[in-house]
Design an enzyme around this catalytic site. Structure first.
Site, PDB file in Angstrom:
ATOM      1  N   LYS A  11       0.811  -1.218   0.000  1.00  0.00           N
ATOM      2  CA  LYS A  11       0.000   0.000   0.000  1.00  0.00           C
ATOM      3  C   LYS A  11       0.854   1.283   0.000  1.00  0.00           C
ATOM      4  O   LYS A  11       2.063   1.226   0.260  1.00  0.00           O
ATOM      5  CB  LYS A  11      -0.935  -0.030   1.216  1.00  0.00           C
ATOM      6  N   TYR A  51     -12.495  -1.859  -4.087  1.00  0.00           N
ATOM      7  CA  TYR A  51     -13.033  -1.924  -2.722  1.00  0.00           C
ATOM      8  C   TYR A  51     -14.562  -1.831  -2.701  1.00  0.00           C
ATOM      9  O   TYR A  51     -15.141  -1.489  -1.662  1.00  0.00           O
ATOM     10  CB  TYR A  51     -12.426  -0.814  -1.863  1.00  0.00           C
ATOM     11  N   ASN A 114      -2.084   0.292   6.686  1.00  0.00           N
ATOM     12  CA  ASN A 114      -1.587  -0.963   7.269  1.00  0.00           C
ATOM     13  C   ASN A 114      -0.761  -1.789   6.296  1.00  0.00           C
ATOM     14  O   ASN A 114      -0.722  -3.011   6.382  1.00  0.00           O
ATOM     15  CB  ASN A 114      -2.747  -1.748   7.892  1.00  0.00           C
ATOM     16  N   HIS A 117      -2.402  -5.306   1.520  1.00  0.00           N
ATOM     17  CA  HIS A 117      -3.702  -5.953   1.298  1.00  0.00           C
ATOM     18  C   HIS A 117      -3.427  -7.396   0.927  1.00  0.00           C
ATOM     19  O   HIS A 117      -2.452  -7.686   0.240  1.00  0.00           O
ATOM     20  CB  HIS A 117      -4.449  -5.280   0.134  1.00  0.00           C
ATOM     21  N   GLU A 128      -9.555 -10.740  -7.743  1.00  0.00           N
ATOM     22  CA  GLU A 128      -8.633  -9.604  -7.563  1.00  0.00           C
ATOM     23  C   GLU A 128      -7.432  -9.708  -8.506  1.00  0.00           C
ATOM     24  O   GLU A 128      -6.963  -8.693  -9.044  1.00  0.00           O
ATOM     25  CB  GLU A 128      -8.205  -9.535  -6.093  1.00  0.00           C
TER      26      GLU A 128
HETATM   27  P1  IDP Z   1      -8.118  -6.664   5.784  1.00  0.00           P
HETATM   28  O1  IDP Z   1      -7.321  -5.723   4.895  1.00  0.00           O
HETATM   29  O2  IDP Z   1      -7.313  -7.114   6.992  1.00  0.00           O
HETATM   30  O3  IDP Z   1      -8.732  -7.810   5.040  1.00  0.00           O
HETATM   31  P2  IDP Z   1     -10.758  -5.339   5.884  1.00  0.00           P
HETATM   32  O4  IDP Z   1     -11.684  -5.375   7.062  1.00  0.00           O
HETATM   33  O5  IDP Z   1     -11.139  -6.107   4.659  1.00  0.00           O
HETATM   34  O6  IDP Z   1      -9.317  -5.798   6.432  1.00  0.00           O
HETATM   35  O7  IDP Z   1     -10.564  -3.797   5.521  1.00  0.00           O
HETATM   36  C1  IDP Z   1      -9.978  -3.401   4.309  1.00  0.00           C
HETATM   37  C2  IDP Z   1      -9.043  -2.249   4.570  1.00  0.00           C
HETATM   38  O8  IDP Z   1      -9.817  -1.130   5.014  1.00  0.00           O
HETATM   39  C3  IDP Z   1      -8.019  -2.459   5.698  1.00  0.00           C
HETATM   40  O9  IDP Z   1      -6.870  -3.162   5.279  1.00  0.00           O
HETATM   41  C4  IDP Z   1      -7.701  -1.038   6.106  1.00  0.00           C
HETATM   42  O10 IDP Z   1      -6.772  -0.406   5.202  1.00  0.00           O
HETATM   43  C5  IDP Z   1      -9.067  -0.361   5.953  1.00  0.00           C
HETATM   44  N1  IDP Z   1      -9.800  -0.345   7.226  1.00  0.00           N
HETATM   45  C6  IDP Z   1     -10.377  -1.393   7.866  1.00  0.00           C
HETATM   46  N2  IDP Z   1     -10.984  -1.012   8.998  1.00  0.00           N
HETATM   47  C7  IDP Z   1     -10.791   0.340   9.090  1.00  0.00           C
HETATM   48  C8  IDP Z   1     -11.182   1.329  10.049  1.00  0.00           C
HETATM   49  O11 IDP Z   1     -11.847   1.040  11.055  1.00  0.00           O
HETATM   50  N3  IDP Z   1     -10.772   2.608   9.775  1.00  0.00           N
HETATM   51  C9  IDP Z   1     -10.057   2.954   8.664  1.00  0.00           C
HETATM   52  N4  IDP Z   1      -9.675   2.057   7.751  1.00  0.00           N
HETATM   53  C10 IDP Z   1     -10.028   0.765   7.957  1.00  0.00           C
END
Ligand code: IDP
Length: 140
Positions: A11, A51, A114, A117, A128
């Site tokens: 990312k 997304y 984070n 992905h 994807e």
């Molecule tokens: P994952 O990436 O661990 O599968 P998901 O719940 O699918 O997690 O969420 C997709 C992406 O959305 C996350 O990797 C993160 O970048 C973002 N995200 C998830 N939860 C939050 C939040 O509570 N606040 C802001 N961004 C979030």
């Protein structure tokens, strides 16, 4: 166990901090092989489409803004049960909850920024991968 493929994104928070190599090293050390890779700057349309499943979530707009804030590296990873192996080395969504030794624990900045992905099912991995790659760009 079967050799399968999954989809990964390094990312913008990671490309900005010059961590493409550090992330890739952790993926490789987890037994995953990079069989396709390209650095791109996603358009808003591309990120919103990618997304789309999160469209109703409160952070959708910010997530799209973040994902187009800089370049990303999209990758196809191959290995024994690649989807699960990648999810394991990525760690929990929130780096504060991620286990030591995982990419998100060691490198991520926040729950949004984070670092990586990874597809969450083999079915989504196929969707994807096809979203970003033609089959002839994947060299196993
Ligand atoms: P994952 O990436 O661990 O599968 P998901 O719940 O699918 O997690 O969420 C997709 C992406 O959305 C996350 O990797 C993160 O970048 C973002 N995200 C998830 N939860 C939050 C939040 O509570 N606040 C802001 N961004 C979030």
């Amino acid at each position: 166990m079967a050799v399968t493929r999954t989809f990964s994104i390094i990312k913008p928070d990671a490309t900005k901090r010059n961590l493409t190599g550090a992330v890739t090293k952790m993926l490789e050390e987890a037994g995953l092989r990079v069989v396709a890779s390209k650095r791109i700057h996603m358009t808003r349309d591309q990120a919103e489409g990618f997304y789309a499943v999160h469209k109703e979530r409160p952070f959708f707009g910010e997530l799209v803004d973040f994902m187009i804030s800089g370049p990303v590296v999209v990758q196809v990873l191959e290995g024994e049960n690649a989807m699960q192996a990648n999810r394991d080395i990525m760690g929990a969504t929130n780096p504060a909850d991620a286990a030591p030794g995982t990419i998100r624990k060691e490198l991520a900045e926040s729950i949004e920024a984070n670092t990586v992905h990874g597809s969450d099912s083999d079915e989504n991995a196929a969707i994807e991968i096809a979203y970003f790659f033609n089959e002839d760009e994947i060299v196993g």
